[in-house]
Design a protein around this motif. Structure first.
Motif, PDB file in Angstrom:
ATOM      1  N   GLY A  64       0.650  -1.321  -0.078  1.00 22.02           N
ATOM      2  CA  GLY A  64      -0.065   0.532  -0.213  1.00 22.02           C
ATOM      3  C   GLY A  64       0.868   1.190  -0.149  1.00 22.02           C
ATOM      4  N   ASN A  65       2.144   1.033   0.084  1.00 23.91           N
ATOM      5  CA  ASN A  65       2.818   2.308  -0.046  1.00 23.91           C
ATOM      6  C   ASN A  65       4.057   2.237  -0.825  1.00 23.91           C
ATOM      7  OD1 ASN A  65       2.053   4.045   2.872  1.00 23.91           O
ATOM      8  ND2 ASN A  65       1.932   2.165   3.166  1.00 23.91           N
ATOM      9  N   ASP A  66       4.473   3.645  -1.399  1.00 25.82           N
ATOM     10  CA  ASP A  66       5.768   3.480  -1.908  1.00 25.82           C
ATOM     11  C   ASP A  66       7.456   3.186  -1.413  1.00 25.82           C
ATOM     12  OD1 ASP A  66       4.699   4.489  -4.487  1.00 25.82           O
ATOM     13  OD2 ASP A  66       4.722   6.001  -2.629  1.00 25.82           O
ATOM     14  N   ALA A  67       7.206   3.135  -0.069  1.00 28.25           N
ATOM     15  CA  ALA A  67       9.069   2.716   0.446  1.00 28.25           C
ATOM     16  C   ALA A  67       7.956   2.480   1.908  1.00 28.25           C
ATOM     17  CB  ALA A  67       9.548   3.858   0.437  1.00 28.25           C
ATOM     18  N   VAL A  68       8.287   1.575   3.033  1.00 30.34           N
ATOM     19  CA  VAL A  68       8.263   1.267   4.078  1.00 30.34           C
ATOM     20  C   VAL A  68       9.685   1.615   4.962  1.00 30.34           C
ATOM     21  CG1 VAL A  68       7.479   0.057   5.847  1.00 30.34           C
ATOM     22  CG2 VAL A  68       6.545  -0.392   3.910  1.00 30.34           C
ATOM     23  N   LEU A  69       9.388   1.986   5.940  1.00 27.89           N
ATOM     24  CA  LEU A  69      10.511   2.504   7.402  1.00 27.89           C
ATOM     25  C   LEU A  69      10.021   1.467   8.214  1.00 27.89           C
ATOM     26  CD1 LEU A  69      13.489   4.047   7.998  1.00 27.89           C
ATOM     27  CD2 LEU A  69      11.999   5.308   8.396  1.00 27.89           C
ATOM     28  N   LEU A  70      11.259   0.469   8.810  1.00 29.46           N
ATOM     29  CA  LEU A  70      10.930   0.277  10.158  1.00 29.46           C
ATOM     30  C   LEU A  70      12.054   1.283  10.881  1.00 29.46           C
ATOM     31  CD1 LEU A  70      11.144  -3.405   8.823  1.00 29.46           C
ATOM     32  CD2 LEU A  70       9.029  -2.175   9.944  1.00 29.46           C
ATOM     33  N   ALA A  71      11.223   1.592  11.847  1.00 29.30           N
ATOM     34  CA  ALA A  71      12.361   2.396  13.225  1.00 29.30           C
ATOM     35  C   ALA A  71      11.615   2.202  14.438  1.00 29.30           C
ATOM     36  CB  ALA A  71      11.700   4.307  12.887  1.00 29.30           C
ATOM     37  N   LEU A  72      11.952   0.867  14.337  1.00 28.99           N
ATOM     38  CA  LEU A  72      11.788  -0.095  15.985  1.00 28.99           C
ATOM     39  C   LEU A  72      12.703   0.746  17.038  1.00 28.99           C
ATOM     40  CD1 LEU A  72      11.134  -3.643  14.116  1.00 28.99           C
ATOM     41  CD2 LEU A  72      10.079  -1.680  13.931  1.00 28.99           C
ATOM     42  N   GLY A  73      13.276   1.333  16.499  1.00 31.48           N
ATOM     43  CA  GLY A  73      14.400   1.597  17.858  1.00 31.48           C
ATOM     44  C   GLY A  73      15.224  -0.398  18.303  1.00 31.48           C
ATOM     45  N   ALA A  74      16.128   0.124  19.994  1.00 30.52           N
ATOM     46  CA  ALA A  74      17.203  -0.751  19.039  1.00 30.52           C
ATOM     47  C   ALA A  74      16.721  -1.887  19.932  1.00 30.52           C
ATOM     48  CB  ALA A  74      18.350  -0.479  19.549  1.00 30.52           C
ATOM     49  N   ARG A  75      15.715  -2.402  18.736  1.00 29.64           N
ATOM     50  CA  ARG A  75      15.310  -3.720  20.132  1.00 29.64           C
ATOM     51  C   ARG A  75      15.337  -4.992  18.446  1.00 29.64           C
ATOM     52  NH1 ARG A  75       9.725  -1.458  19.202  1.00 29.64           N
ATOM     53  NH2 ARG A  75      10.119   0.005  21.472  1.00 29.64           N
ATOM     54  N   PRO A  76      15.557  -6.075  18.948  1.00 29.25           N
ATOM     55  CA  PRO A  76      15.319  -7.533  18.450  1.00 29.25           C
ATOM     56  C   PRO A  76      13.870  -7.190  17.507  1.00 29.25           C
ATOM     57  CG  PRO A  76      16.034  -8.150  20.589  1.00 29.25           C
ATOM     58  CD  PRO A  76      15.840  -6.861  20.131  1.00 29.25           C
ATOM     59  N   ALA A  77      13.975  -7.990  16.217  1.00 25.47           N
ATOM     60  CA  ALA A  77      12.652  -7.679  15.744  1.00 25.47           C
ATOM     61  C   ALA A  77      12.120  -9.347  15.225  1.00 25.47           C
ATOM     62  CB  ALA A  77      13.414  -7.164  14.842  1.00 25.47           C
ATOM     63  N   SER A  78      12.811 -10.393  16.354  1.00 23.74           N
ATOM     64  CA  SER A  78      12.334 -11.732  15.535  1.00 23.74           C
ATOM     65  C   SER A  78      10.679 -11.828  15.153  1.00 23.74           C
ATOM     66  CB  SER A  78      11.968 -12.532  17.406  1.00 23.74           C
ATOM     67  OG  SER A  78      11.577 -12.119  17.961  1.00 23.74           O
ATOM     68  N   ALA A  79       9.880 -10.894  15.113  1.00 24.99           N
ATOM     69  CA  ALA A  79       8.893 -10.543  14.534  1.00 24.99           C
ATOM     70  C   ALA A  79       8.669 -11.170  13.021  1.00 24.99           C
ATOM     71  CB  ALA A  79       8.025  -9.530  15.103  1.00 24.99           C
ATOM     72  N   PHE A  80      10.035 -10.117  12.795  1.00 24.13           N
ATOM     73  CA  PHE A  80      10.139 -10.047  10.878  1.00 24.13           C
ATOM     74  C   PHE A  80      10.884 -10.700  10.583  1.00 24.13           C
ATOM     75  CE2 PHE A  80       8.542  -6.078  12.172  1.00 24.13           C
ATOM     76  CZ  PHE A  80       7.806  -5.880  11.749  1.00 24.13           C
ATOM     77  N   ALA A  81      11.435 -11.939  11.444  1.00 26.28           N
ATOM     78  CA  ALA A  81      12.085 -13.238  10.441  1.00 26.28           C
ATOM     79  C   ALA A  81      12.264 -13.383   9.468  1.00 26.28           C
ATOM     80  CB  ALA A  81      12.935 -14.525  12.037  1.00 26.28           C
ATOM     81  N   GLU A  82      11.016 -13.579   9.528  1.00 26.61           N
ATOM     82  CA  GLU A  82      10.981 -14.059   7.854  1.00 26.61           C
ATOM     83  C   GLU A  82      10.157 -14.233   6.920  1.00 26.61           C
ATOM     84  OE1 GLU A  82       8.424 -17.800   8.286  1.00 26.61           O
ATOM     85  OE2 GLU A  82       9.766 -17.360   9.187  1.00 26.61           O
ATOM     86  N   ALA A  83      10.703 -11.903   7.708  1.00 25.73           N
ATOM     87  CA  ALA A  83       9.756 -11.783   6.305  1.00 25.73           C
ATOM     88  C   ALA A  83      11.568 -10.485   5.429  1.00 25.73           C
ATOM     89  CB  ALA A  83       9.407 -10.284   6.756  1.00 25.73           C
TER      90      ALA A  83
END
Ligand code: SF4
Ligand SMILES: [Zn+2]
Lengths: 67, 779
Positions: free
Chosen positions: B196-215
């Protein structure tokens, strides 16, 4: 480069004639252009006042030198 | 001009380098500009400077970790500027006064930012300012949740956070809280966002992002793998912040903002289809030269309020401690460089542009011809940039291409031709000798300024030196060199070499520092020596005593800036005469008298400014050892004595420091008379006095008219020729009101006009002027 009225009272000593404003040709740095200046109607002696020489004429000379 | 050389010159000037504070700031806040405004009380102006680069002024001004302060050069003189406190005072007073103008994006894009921390919101801010549509999605209940808990209310008030979040909304940024983005294609799935967007920024801070491990690809510590330069992830169109943590640095608001800014810049490039890497060097550091020792130490201003916040007055006082950091070492010391309002880096560029113009006005011509080539700038410059080298090369280029304005150097070159003419030159062996071990070369300046000194000095040298002391009255060709006339200069040099050969190759001894420099490399076998060390060896005539009692401030000629042997000798010689001499800042930093580089001709105002500035350095009489310097000081009304004035005072007992400037006409007459006097007195030639135009035609010229003629570079002999022409041909005008005659004659490239009156005792000259343009009746 138009002369002021006061300068036109001068008289050409050789021809004994008052100067009149007339068309003359000024040239510098290979450029020529017509100007109206006081000159002797008989012998063509052209008068350039100090005001003109150190004013507009100087400006034109400098502009042509920087071309 | 050689572009590579021009680049090299430009690169030497450090003035455009950023000040240390700005270089140390990852956002590049122009602290120097802010301080300059704040010290003048213009906090609104300072705020505008701050807000152009800082996205959330109300927040950052309270909690920035100010790496700038560690870099501040004021630290070396009393303590670093309290920059963060200044920024806080500025924001406190002027928050919101700068209007933010959103750019119009050619093709507005949609961007989703995941995470409403400082990094994410900075990206959102930057992209919104670029005209894009930005939506921020935040899992927590509020934006900037971390920040709210990180600081005490006294340090970062909640109101500051609210006002900035409110500001973001005004820019059109939507922040959706309590919405957790996950991998996959659910309503808040990453795939959905990407679709739905032209770009996506993941500004999650300094933390593990296991939720996105697949992606997305993760790194060893379980965080999203991010390219440190471009902030790209393994998935095209998806960017991520959080890099600062990976670099092992502690969390800081400034780092988060910097991180978000870098990601936003990448996204903008990506959206425009531009390269993500080209021209993105984050070069830090600076080589701006700052002369810190020029500033007296001053401690930081202490805030009266607890907590350290500055009041308006305190902030102004603290801002005034900013030097500000600039180099300008050369500009501050040179009236010429100061004249044109910039600094060498800019001047070199302007000169190069001037040189490259094919059609149109060459606006820098006069600037190029206004440098005295004195070398002071190179002396002061941390990188030895010599503007004289630049200007001389530019002049040569102008001459080569026929673009040198004739009026700038015509007179000087005519004068040089005169100084080289038979009328005034001479090259002979000592009377009674047929060889010359040495030959005295006084230089045309000394001959023109004080011919008597040439004669007396020559007699003295003849008495003290053996092997034959020849005499050469000639010109070293400095004007042809200074005016960039290479061909003419080579011709002068060839002539000098021939004279030297004719005299049997003697060692040349010159009294002029410029001659010494210009003749030094004439010929591999020519030895040219400065008169002064030699004179120090042979001593003054018996009983010579300084003809001045008071203290003298010594001014060295700029051409002798590096001639330590002559500088020493002159000081010894002055001491030997019993003179009390003190320095004017030392020989190495001496200035030009305005004559060097022919500036007197091309730009008399600059020449006057240079000499006047020098005059202002001491009220004492000046002691000089260059005839041109002496005449320049005398012309501007400064009492100045040449060393020779002290040792060989005038027979009439006149004050040696009051000897007037002979002017151009006077110098010519002096040279003419010198040649005749020496030829007659020393060699017994049968010569008559030179025709003095003013005496022969009995021209009567009032000193004021004479000074005016000098200023206009009109010689007495020019006036004489005009009057002669008018009186013999009858071609002149009459002013019936005054009875005066007005006549003109073309003299070389100048039309000279004279207004005069033939009186009973002579011709009274009322005024003279000239122009270069010709005017003729059309037919
Ligand atoms: S002294 Fe002048 S030329 Fe050298 S770096 Fe400083 S400003 Fe530039
Ligand atoms: Zn006439």
């Amino acid at each position: 480069m138009t002369p002021d009225a006061a300068t036109v009272d001068l008289v050409c000593a050789a021809c004994d004639r008052p100067l009149e404003i007339g068309r003359v040709v000024a040239s510098y740095m290979g450029q020529t252009f017509p100007v109206d200046l006081p000159r002797c109607p008989v012998c063509g002696f052209v008068y350039v006042s100090e005001e003109l020489a150190s004013g507009k004429m100087l400006k034109v000379e400098q502009a042509l030198e920087d071309k | 001009m050689d572009p590579a050389q021009v680049k090299a010159w430009e690169a030497r000037c450090t003035e455009e380098q950023p000040p240390a504070c700005r270089a140390a700031c990852p956002l590049r806040v122009d602290v120097r500009a802010m301080a300059e405004k704040m010290k003048a009380g213009d906090f609104v102006g300072a705020y505008a400077v701050y807000a152009t680069v800082v996205p959330f002024p109300a927040i950052l001004s309270h909690v920035c970790d100010h790496p700038c302060e560690a870099a501040c050069r004021r630290a070396e003189a009393g303590g670093a500027l309290r920059i963060r406190a200044l920024e806080q005072a500025c924001v406190e007073e002027a928050y919101g006064t700068a209007r933010r103008v959103i750019q119009k994006a050619r093709k507005p894009k949609r961007i989703a930012v995941v995470g409403a921390g400082l990094a994410g919101l900075t990206s959102a801010f930057d992209l919104a300012m670029k005209g894009h549509a930005v939506t921020v999605i935040e899992a927590d209940a509020h934006a900037l949740e971390t920040l709210r808990h990180a600081y005490d209310e006294t340090i970062l008030p909640a109101s500051a956070i609210e006002v900035e979040i409110g500001g973001l909304a005004k820019l059109g940024v939507t922040v959706n809280c309590r919405a957790r983005v996950t991998a996959g294609d659910g309503p808040l799935g990453l795939d959905t966002l990407v679709a739905g967007n032209d770009a996506v920024l993941l500004a999650l801070g300094a933390r593990p992002a296991s939720a996105f491990a697949e992606a997305l690809r993760l790194n060893d510590s379980g965080r999203i793998a991010v390219d440190p330069e471009t902030r790209t992830t393994s998935r095209p169109g998806v960017f991520a912040t959080g890099l600062h943590e990976r670099l092992g640095t502690a969390w800081s608001p400034l780092r988060s903002i910097t991180d978000g800014r870098r990601a936003a810049a990448s996204i903008d490039r990506f959206l425009q289809g531009a390269s993500l890497t080209a021209g993105r060097d984050e070069e830090t550091g600076t080589c701006l030269y700052v002369n810190v020792t020029a500033h007296a130490p001053q401690p930081p201003v202490a805030a009266a309020q607890p907590g350290g916040a500055y009041t308006h007055a305190e902030a102004m006082a603290e801002a005034a401690r900013c030097f500000p950091c600039r180099c300008l070492e050369c500009v501050n010391a040179c009236a010429y460089l100061a004249r044109y309002g910039a600094y060498p880096k800019r001047y070199v560029r302007e000169i190069y542009n001037n040189d490259s113009i094919v059609m149109g006005n060459r606006k820098a011509n006069r600037m190029i011809d206004s440098c005295t080539l004195c070398g002071l700038c190179a002396e002061l410059c941390p990188n030895d940039l010599a503007m004289g080298e630049v200007c001389l090369e530019a002049r040569r280029s102008m001459v080569r291409r026929g673009k040198m304005p004739p009026s700038h150097h015509d007179f000087a070159l005519r004068d040089m031709a005169f100084a080289r003419s038979d009328e005034v030159t001479l090259a002979r062996h000592q009377p009674g000798h047929d060889a010359s071990a040495v030959a005295f070369f006084p230089g045309c300046a000394l001959a023109g300024s004080s011919p008597d000194h040439v004669a007396r000095l020559y007699a003295h040298l003849c008495g003290r030196l053996s092997g034959g002391v020849g005499l050469v009255l000639d010109c070293c060709g400095a004007p042809s060199h200074w005016s960039g006339r290479e061909t003419l200069h080579a011709e002068v040099r060839t002539g000098l070499v021939a004279t030297w050969e004719r005299l049997g190759r003697p060692t040349l001894i010159t009294a002029c520092a410029s001659c010494l420099r210009h003749m030094d490399d004439l010929h591999p076998d020519i030895e040219v020596r400065s008169l002064w060390p030699l004179l120090a060896e042979v001593g003054w005539p018996e009983g010579a005593r300084a003809a001045i009692a008071g203290p003298l401030a010594i001014h060295d000629p700029c051409a002798a800036r590096h001639d330590a042997a002559s500088q020493d000798a002159v000081r010894k010689l002055a001491a030997g005469l019993g003179a009390t001499v003190h320095e004017l800042g030392g020989a190495a930093r001496t200035t030009c008298c305005g004559f060097g580089g022919l500036v007197t001709f091309a730009n008399p105002e600059v020449a006057d400014a240079i000499v006047d500035r020098r005059i202002g350095e001491s009220d004492d009489d000046y002691l000089v050892w260059c005839a041109m310097c002496r005449d320049s000081f005398a012309r501007r009304g400064k009492r100045a004595a040449h060393l020779l004035d002290l040792a060989f005072p005038a027979a009439d007992g006149g004050d040696p420091a009051e000897r007037p400037d002979p002017g151009f006409s006077g110098r010519r007459d002096n040279r003419r008379r010198l040649k005749v006097r020496l030829a007659r007195d020393l060699w017994g030639d049968d010569v008559s006095e030179p025709a003095d135009p003013s005496r022969e035609r009995r021209l009567i010229i009032d000193p004021a008219v004479r000074a005016d003629m000098e200023r206009k570079l009109i010689l007495v002999e020019d006036v004489d020729r005009v009057v002669l022409h008018a009186e013999t041909t009858g071609q002149k005008l009459k002013d019936p009101r005054t009875g005066r005659s007005i006549a003109s004659a073309r003299l070389g490239s100048l039309t000279c006009w004279v207004e005069y009156e033939v009186g009973p005792v002579g011709v009274v000259v009322h005024r003279a002027y000239g122009h270069r343009m010709t005017v003729e009746s059309s037919s």
